[in-house]
Design an enzyme around this catalytic site. Structure first.
Site, PDB file in Angstrom:
ATOM      1  N   THR A 295       8.859 100.341  15.361  1.00 31.63           N
ATOM      2  CA  THR A 295       9.843  99.516  14.645  1.00 31.63           C
ATOM      3  C   THR A 295      10.993 100.380  14.142  1.00 31.63           C
ATOM      4  OG1 THR A 295      10.157  98.258  12.600  1.00 31.63           O
ATOM      5  CG2 THR A 295       8.335  99.782  12.602  1.00 31.63           C
ATOM      6  N   ASP A 296      12.138  99.752  13.903  1.00 38.30           N
ATOM      7  CA  ASP A 296      13.261 100.509  13.327  1.00 38.30           C
ATOM      8  C   ASP A 296      12.991 100.904  11.871  1.00 38.30           C
ATOM      9  OD1 ASP A 296      13.593  98.038  12.067  1.00 38.30           O
ATOM     10  OD2 ASP A 296      15.698  97.800  12.606  1.00 38.30           O
ATOM     11  N   GLU A 297      11.948 100.308  11.261  1.00 36.25           N
ATOM     12  CA  GLU A 297      11.664 100.648   9.855  1.00 36.25           C
ATOM     13  C   GLU A 297      11.195 102.093   9.694  1.00 36.25           C
ATOM     14  OE1 GLU A 297       9.929  97.872   7.247  1.00 36.25           O
ATOM     15  OE2 GLU A 297      10.872  96.161   8.223  1.00 36.25           O
TER      16      GLU A 297
ATOM     17  N   TYR B 286       3.926  99.597   4.878  1.00 34.77           N
ATOM     18  CA  TYR B 286       3.948  99.116   6.279  1.00 34.77           C
ATOM     19  C   TYR B 286       4.677 100.125   7.158  1.00 34.77           C
ATOM     20  CZ  TYR B 286       6.024  96.845  10.360  1.00 34.77           C
ATOM     21  OH  TYR B 286       6.467  96.572  11.639  1.00 34.77           O
TER      22      TYR B 286
ATOM     23  N   LYS C 259       3.331 102.414  10.335  1.00 32.64           N
ATOM     24  CA  LYS C 259       3.894 102.325  11.697  1.00 32.64           C
ATOM     25  C   LYS C 259       4.444 103.687  12.128  1.00 32.64           C
ATOM     26  CE  LYS C 259       4.497  99.230  14.114  1.00 32.64           C
ATOM     27  NZ  LYS C 259       3.684  98.640  15.210  1.00 32.64           N
TER      28      LYS C 259
HETATM   29  P1  NAD Z   1       2.413  89.407  13.958  1.00 24.88           P
HETATM   30  O1  NAD Z   1       1.892  89.736  12.594  1.00 24.88           O
HETATM   31  O2  NAD Z   1       2.996  88.076  14.220  1.00 24.88           O
HETATM   32  O3  NAD Z   1       1.238  89.623  15.033  1.00 24.88           O
HETATM   33  C1  NAD Z   1       0.323  90.679  14.960  1.00 24.88           C
HETATM   34  C2  NAD Z   1      -0.891  90.316  15.817  1.00 24.88           C
HETATM   35  O4  NAD Z   1      -1.800  91.423  15.776  1.00 24.88           O
HETATM   36  C3  NAD Z   1      -1.658  89.088  15.307  1.00 24.88           C
HETATM   37  O5  NAD Z   1      -1.929  88.210  16.371  1.00 24.88           O
HETATM   38  C4  NAD Z   1      -2.950  89.672  14.755  1.00 24.88           C
HETATM   39  O6  NAD Z   1      -4.064  88.788  14.856  1.00 24.88           O
HETATM   40  C5  NAD Z   1      -3.119  90.914  15.624  1.00 24.88           C
HETATM   41  N1  NAD Z   1      -3.942  91.943  14.976  1.00 24.88           N
HETATM   42  C6  NAD Z   1      -3.840  92.412  13.688  1.00 24.88           C
HETATM   43  N2  NAD Z   1      -4.789  93.318  13.473  1.00 24.88           N
HETATM   44  C7  NAD Z   1      -5.482  93.469  14.631  1.00 24.88           C
HETATM   45  C8  NAD Z   1      -6.572  94.305  15.029  1.00 24.88           C
HETATM   46  N3  NAD Z   1      -7.168  95.171  14.184  1.00 24.88           N
HETATM   47  N4  NAD Z   1      -7.023  94.204  16.313  1.00 24.88           N
HETATM   48  C9  NAD Z   1      -6.444  93.311  17.185  1.00 24.88           C
HETATM   49  N5  NAD Z   1      -5.446  92.504  16.841  1.00 24.88           N
HETATM   50  C10 NAD Z   1      -4.954  92.583  15.585  1.00 24.88           C
HETATM   51  O7  NAD Z   1       3.437  90.570  14.295  1.00 24.88           O
HETATM   52  P2  NAD Z   1       4.772  90.541  15.190  1.00 24.88           P
HETATM   53  O8  NAD Z   1       5.912  90.218  14.329  1.00 24.88           O
HETATM   54  O9  NAD Z   1       4.497  89.786  16.414  1.00 24.88           O
HETATM   55  O10 NAD Z   1       4.884  92.103  15.537  1.00 24.88           O
HETATM   56  C11 NAD Z   1       4.232  92.626  16.691  1.00 24.88           C
HETATM   57  C12 NAD Z   1       4.481  94.127  16.749  1.00 24.88           C
HETATM   58  O11 NAD Z   1       5.883  94.371  16.817  1.00 24.88           O
HETATM   59  C13 NAD Z   1       3.986  94.882  15.516  1.00 24.88           C
HETATM   60  O12 NAD Z   1       3.451  96.103  15.957  1.00 24.88           O
HETATM   61  C14 NAD Z   1       5.245  95.107  14.692  1.00 24.88           C
HETATM   62  O13 NAD Z   1       5.127  96.268  13.911  1.00 24.88           O
HETATM   63  C15 NAD Z   1       6.293  95.260  15.780  1.00 24.88           C
HETATM   64  N6  NAD Z   1       7.663  94.871  15.427  1.00 24.88           N
HETATM   65  C16 NAD Z   1       7.914  93.644  14.881  1.00 24.88           C
HETATM   66  C17 NAD Z   1       9.233  93.273  14.630  1.00 24.88           C
HETATM   67  C18 NAD Z   1       9.549  91.920  14.037  1.00 24.88           C
HETATM   68  O14 NAD Z   1      10.709  91.669  13.685  1.00 24.88           O
HETATM   69  N7  NAD Z   1       8.606  90.996  13.936  1.00 24.88           N
HETATM   70  C19 NAD Z   1      10.276  94.153  14.917  1.00 24.88           C
HETATM   71  C20 NAD Z   1       9.974  95.409  15.454  1.00 24.88           C
HETATM   72  C21 NAD Z   1       8.662  95.749  15.725  1.00 24.88           C
HETATM   73  O1  DAU Z   2      13.042  95.763  11.234  1.00 32.07           O
HETATM   74  C1  DAU Z   2      11.876  95.431  11.918  1.00 32.07           C
HETATM   75  C2  DAU Z   2      10.892  94.801  10.963  1.00 32.07           C
HETATM   76  O2  DAU Z   2      11.414  93.515  10.642  1.00 32.07           O
HETATM   77  C3  DAU Z   2       9.481  94.692  11.526  1.00 32.07           C
HETATM   78  O3  DAU Z   2       8.976  95.987  11.731  1.00 32.07           O
HETATM   79  C4  DAU Z   2       8.574  93.906  10.568  1.00 32.07           C
HETATM   80  O4  DAU Z   2       7.296  93.711  11.159  1.00 32.07           O
HETATM   81  C5  DAU Z   2       9.207  92.569  10.299  1.00 32.07           C
HETATM   82  O5  DAU Z   2       8.421  91.855   9.358  1.00 32.07           O
HETATM   83  C6  DAU Z   2      10.634  92.736   9.766  1.00 32.07           C
HETATM   84  O6  DAU Z   2      10.621  93.339   8.438  1.00 32.07           O
HETATM   85  P1  DAU Z   2      11.610  92.823   7.269  1.00 32.07           P
HETATM   86  O7  DAU Z   2      11.013  93.257   5.983  1.00 32.07           O
HETATM   87  O8  DAU Z   2      13.017  93.180   7.541  1.00 32.07           O
HETATM   88  O9  DAU Z   2      11.457  91.209   7.502  1.00 32.07           O
HETATM   89  P2  DAU Z   2      11.288  90.007   6.465  1.00 32.07           P
HETATM   90  O10 DAU Z   2      11.435  88.753   7.275  1.00 32.07           O
HETATM   91  O11 DAU Z   2      10.092  90.153   5.606  1.00 32.07           O
HETATM   92  O12 DAU Z   2      12.590  90.152   5.544  1.00 32.07           O
HETATM   93  C7  DAU Z   2      13.894  90.125   6.093  1.00 32.07           C
HETATM   94  C8  DAU Z   2      14.880  90.274   4.937  1.00 32.07           C
HETATM   95  O13 DAU Z   2      14.803  89.103   4.102  1.00 32.07           O
HETATM   96  C9  DAU Z   2      14.582  91.431   4.006  1.00 32.07           C
HETATM   97  O14 DAU Z   2      15.812  91.944   3.490  1.00 32.07           O
HETATM   98  C10 DAU Z   2      13.779  90.796   2.855  1.00 32.07           C
HETATM   99  C11 DAU Z   2      14.420  89.427   2.758  1.00 32.07           C
HETATM  100  N1  DAU Z   2      13.549  88.324   2.270  1.00 32.07           N
HETATM  101  C12 DAU Z   2      12.343  88.151   2.882  1.00 32.07           C
HETATM  102  C13 DAU Z   2      11.499  87.129   2.475  1.00 32.07           C
HETATM  103  C14 DAU Z   2      10.143  86.955   3.114  1.00 32.07           C
HETATM  104  C15 DAU Z   2      14.002  87.460   1.287  1.00 32.07           C
HETATM  105  O15 DAU Z   2      15.127  87.619   0.758  1.00 32.07           O
HETATM  106  N2  DAU Z   2      13.181  86.446   0.893  1.00 32.07           N
HETATM  107  C16 DAU Z   2      11.935  86.256   1.429  1.00 32.07           C
HETATM  108  O16 DAU Z   2      11.220  85.315   0.979  1.00 32.07           O
END
Ligand code: NAD
Ligand code: DAU
Length: 342
Positions: free
Chosen positions: A124-126, A149, A153
């Protein structure tokens, strides 16, 4: 190709499974997912009878399960499985350390033992921490994760890197910005705003709402992973981003406009501790080396996403009837009590 996808019942993983089955008629996918609160078999509706997709409920930390699957003749592993929500990691990081770090290590060891030829780590970019008002993260930006988190990662990302350097293990790492689209769990900003607005419920915006994220439609992320899987160079890192920076206030106003709801629903609530101010990705490397560009305009992607949530309110209702509501109360009751202090 025969590919192990982990976390394929979550948001990005389930979109990726569909994308691959649609794109490659002769590929077989094994989908290993523990079905935590974030995993949902409804995300895989319609695939039960697809002979190219096999779902296995299991844990990436379970060595026996992982070894069995790795020994079944795989061409590649793509590791999406993770605890993914920053706010949950602030409440309790233990599951993040277990799945994100120990789980990735379990996969790496088994994949190395069984000589799997390609391992894609969805990082992730985080990992880069927070930006000031200018500039963007490149693959050379120093790592400075700020939440539990992000730290978990980053640890996984560095383990993958170390396996390449120590064992020449053929791994590739992707670092993507914020995704949005269908099937995203409604604890994350965009689906939370849509589902609350549809119910005329308050829209919680942390702090001043001027935090910036670089939003990418999930289908574009899937296309980028496809490129990295087939053409990425072992040992390399590829940033992926939408070149699409928005403040959280811009996002909430767009959702309100499209759903024709009142701005009176917006509530500025207590900020997230350690909240990263701004993310922006420089995706020049994947553009020039692998010929990937984001294709979906933000306005189109948001229209498609909002339409999907409007048409799939049952999907959200099923989630809202479970563990999620207890989390929501714990997270947001506390925040609204301190609203006056802002
Ligand atoms: P999500 O939380 O929607 O899905 C995660 C999945 O992993 C779920 O289906 C969960 O059941 C499964 N899981 C959790 N623990 C597990 C374990 N121990 N064994 C097997 N399965 C398990 O997450 P997402 O948003 O789809 O993110 C997917 C990946 O992409 C993550 O690695 C996250 O860090 C990365 N990522 C997410 C974003 C974003 O914006 N959502 C951006 C960049 C990277
Ligand atoms: O940048 C990649 C990441 O993006 C992934 O690695 C993470 O898995 C994914 O959850 C996401 O992280 P963020 O923390 O950026 O996403 P989130 O949707 O939780 O929040 C987006 C922005 O909105 C952040 O600035 C926090 C803010 N926020 C979030 C929630 C849930 C609010 O203002 N109110 C809210 O209720």
């Amino acid at each position: 190709m025969r590919i192990l996808v982990t976390g394929g019942a979550g948001f990005i993983g389930s979109n990726f499974v569909r994308y691959m089955l649609d794109s490659y008629a002769n590929y077989s996918l094994i989908n290993l997912d523990l079905l935590t609160y974030a995993g949902n078999l409804e995300n895989l509706k319609g695939l039960a009878n697809n002979s190219h997709h096999r779902f296995v409920q299991g844990d990436i930390c379970d060595q026996e399960t992982v070894e069995t699957l790795m020994g079944s003749g795989l061409d590649a592993v793509i590791n999406f499985a993770a605890e993914s929500h920053v706010d949950r990691s602030i409440l309790d990081a233990s599951a993040f350390l277990r799945t994100n770090i120990a789980g990735t290590y379990t996969l790496l060891e088994a994949a190395r033992k069984h000589k799997v030829a390609r391992f894609v780590q969805i990082s992730t970019d985080e990992v880069y921490g927070s930006l000031g008002p200018q500039g963007a993260f490149t693959e050379q930006t120093p790592l400075a994760p700020n939440s539990p988190y992000a730290a978990s990662k980053t640890s996984a990302d560095l383990l993958v890197r170390a396996f390449y350097h120590t064992y020449q293990f053929p791994a590739v790492i992707t670092r993507c910005s914020n995704n949005y689209g269908p099937y995203q769990f409604p604890e994350k900003l965009i689906p939370l705003l849509i589902s609350n607005a549809l119910r005329e419920k308050p829209l919680p915006i942390y702090g001043d709402g001027l935090y910036v994220r670089d939003w990418l439609f999930v289908e574009d992320h899937c296309a980028a992973i496809d490129k990295v899987l087939h053409h990425g160079k072992a040992g390399e890192i590829y940033n992926i981003g939408g070149n699409n920076e928005k403040t959280n206030l811009e996002i909430v106003n767009l959702v309100l406009d499209q759903l024709k709801k009142s701005a009176a629903l917006i509530r500025h609530v207590q900020d997230r501790p350690g909240h990263d101010r701004r993310y922006a990705i420089d995706a020049a490397k994947i553009g020039s080396e692998l010929n990937w560009q984001p294709r979906v305009q933000f306005s189109d992607g948001m229209r498609r996403t909002i339409d999907w949530y409007v048409k799939n309110q049952d999907w959200v209702e099923h989630i809202r009837s479970g563990e999620y509501m207890r989390y929501y109360e714990k997270m947001y009751d506390h925040r609204s009590q301190t609203l006056q202090e802002l």
